[in-house]
Design an enzyme around this catalytic site. Structure first.
Site, mmCIF file in Angstrom:
data_model
loop_
_atom_site.group_PDB
_atom_site.id
_atom_site.type_symbol
_atom_site.label_atom_id
_atom_site.label_comp_id
_atom_site.label_asym_id
_atom_site.label_seq_id
_atom_site.Cartn_x
_atom_site.Cartn_y
_atom_site.Cartn_z
ATOM 1 C CB ALA A 89 -42.478 90.498 -18.184
ATOM 2 C CG ASP A 90 -44.569 87.471 -23.444
ATOM 3 O OD1 ASP A 90 -44.343 86.355 -24.044
ATOM 4 O OD2 ASP A 90 -45.133 87.474 -22.339
ATOM 5 C CB SER A 91 -47.692 91.640 -24.634
ATOM 6 O OG SER A 91 -47.646 90.486 -25.786
#
Lengths: 138, 349
Positions: A89-91
């Protein structure tokens, strides 16, 4: 660390170390004054999270939302303690997950909230608390 | 121009050293005295430090890194904590991505040598109060580097590290075609500022709206990362990024237009205690597939910035790298375009 409590969503941009053991590694590597203050905050924020344990159904719903957002294959392992960042998961994913949780549970998560949501369990615990607060207020 | 370099097996003789600090000390002293140890860091061609108003942007494409041997070399330069975190990741591609990110940071910083070669493994990192990683310069004994600022960002297909001297830096990269699970306007309503919502609402075409959204997202992310506070301490609703139409087709004219008002600005929505006029942005399109945003602090003593009409362009040096293998300087062409901000793609040294 103070950083743990302040950054509810932003762990991914900062490639945050995610496990307790890793946090211990960081604690030893920072200068003394800074770590003393942050250690206290870590303890208290963790205590706050543990004070409200989520229902299993809540945890399950959070898992479903996370799976959907990150398009995880059905066979991939997702436990309550799995870190979102370890799932890739990125931002933007994280913020989308929060939005999904807000819609599902009818709550609003403040960005500057003191809770650290980096695992399914932490998200579920926060949701439980916010839902309780909401029904207490109404 | 590509620079090829080859690492050798001699670096493995240092694996059995007891303490990291001892090892760093020995490595530094060894090279300072000119002894001929061939180490991992000797295959990182040194690079001049960025000047004022200069940003070095390094990126690696995970698909270009296939060799297990090379990945092991990257693993070797990580700290025990970093290794542990990587081992906890189960999925192979994610593991590789996390490994490349750490390796990119360490190898990039190690290139900026002044007197002695720097072992990428010897960097220690700490976090600021909000969790932003920084180099712990206090643990750097013999180095005489000015404090470098760095920031990383990764997508599954591109990992980037931005470096600046004398200014905090924030970067964010995103795939142009990245889809949101939520509706764009609903997402913007929740998290973006009123002006940004309005901008997005006025774009009818869904593809163009998505692209504008991604541009705004990367710029906002780069900003909060440059601030060092991250998303939660600088909620996205509290500031507005304005992205005016960049001069399309006038790339050549830009060389002669030195003083120009920046076309990307940020302003606080509410909080007037934190003036945001000091931050400058660059928005790039990379390889036709990614948007990359860079944010640095404007030099307050830059004479150009006092003119009120604008400031000098930022020099951005773009390098695609496979650490320990090759570096490629990317100049302005179809695969790298400045699409926003007052900047030009500089030639590498």
């Amino acid at each position: 660390m103070a950083s743990v409590s302040a950054t509810s969503f932003s762990f991914q941009p900062f490639l945050k170390l995610s496990t307790r053991t890793s946090q211990a590694c960081y604690r030893t590597s920072v200068c003394v004054g800074w770590s003393r203050k942050s250690f206290t905050s870590l303890r208290s924020s963790r205590f706050r999270i543990c004070a409200v344990q989520a229902q299993p159904e809540t945890v399950q719903k959070v898992c479903d939302i996370v799976r959907k957002q990150l398009a995880l294959p059905p066979e991939s392992e997702l436990t309550p303690d799995t870190k979102f960042s370890a799932l890739g998961a990125d931002s933007l994913d994280t913020v989308e997950i929060v939005m999904g949780l807000e819609e599902e549970f009818g709550i609003t998560v403040e960005e500057d909230g003191s809770q650290n949501i980096s695992t399914v369990q932490e998200a579920a615990d926060l949701i439980e608390k916010l839902v309780q607060d909401k029904s207490a207020a109404s | 121009m590509k620079i090829h370099s080859v690492s050798t097996r001699y670096s493995w003789s240092f694996v059995c050293m007891t303490s990291l600090r001892d090892r760093a000390q020995l490595m530094t002293n060894t090279r300072c005295f000119g002894r001929n140890f061939v180490t991992a860091s000797s295959s990182l061609p040194p690079v001049q430090l960025p000047a004022q108003r200069e940003v070095h942007f390094w990126y690696v494409l995970p698909d270009e890194v296939k060799s297990t041997n090379l990945l092991n070399q990257y693993l070797e330069i990580l700290s025990p904590c970093e290794k542990e975190e990587i081992f906890r990741i189960r999925e192979e591609q994610l593991k590789k991505s996390a490994l490349l990110a750490r390796a990119l940071v360490r190898t990039t910083l190690a290139r900026y040598q002044t007197k002695c070669q720097i072992d990428p493994k010897s960097f220690k990192f700490k976090k600021n109060n909000y969790g932003k990683p920084e180099v712990d310069w206090q643990s750097a004994d013999d180095w005489s580097l000015p404090p470098l600022h760095f920031n990383i960002s990764h997508t599954s297909s591109l990992i980037a590290c931005g470096v600046a001297v004398g200014s905090p830096i924030g970067i964010d990269v995103e795939e142009k075609q990245r889809r949101l699970k939520n509706d764009i306007l609903a997402f913007a309503q929740r998290f973006f500022s009123p002006h940004e919502i309005e901008t997005l609402t006025h774009i009818a075409d869904p593809e163009l709206r998505l692209q504008e959204f991604i541009k705004l997202w990367t710029l906002k992310e780069a900003y909060v990362k440059a601030l060092g506070k991250g998303f939660s301490a600088s909620p996205f609703k509290t500031f507005t990024v304005r992205l005016r139409d960049h001069m399309k087709g006038d790339i050549h004219a830009l060389r002669h237009v030195i003083y120009k008002a920046p076309d990307i600005t940020v302003e606080p929505s509410v909080d007037l205690k934190n003036p945001s006029s000091n931050w400058e942005f660059v928005l790039l399109e990379l390889a036709g597939s990614h948007y990359a945003a860079v944010c640095i602090e404007q030099d307050s003593i830059d004479p150009g910035s006092k003119s009120g009409n604008g400031s000098m362009p930022i020099n951005l040096t773009l390098r695609k790298t496979i650490p320990f293998v090759e570096d490629e300087c990317i100049s302005a062409n179809d695969s790298a375009v400045v699409i926003g901000g007052l900047a030009r793609l500089a030639v590498c040294d």
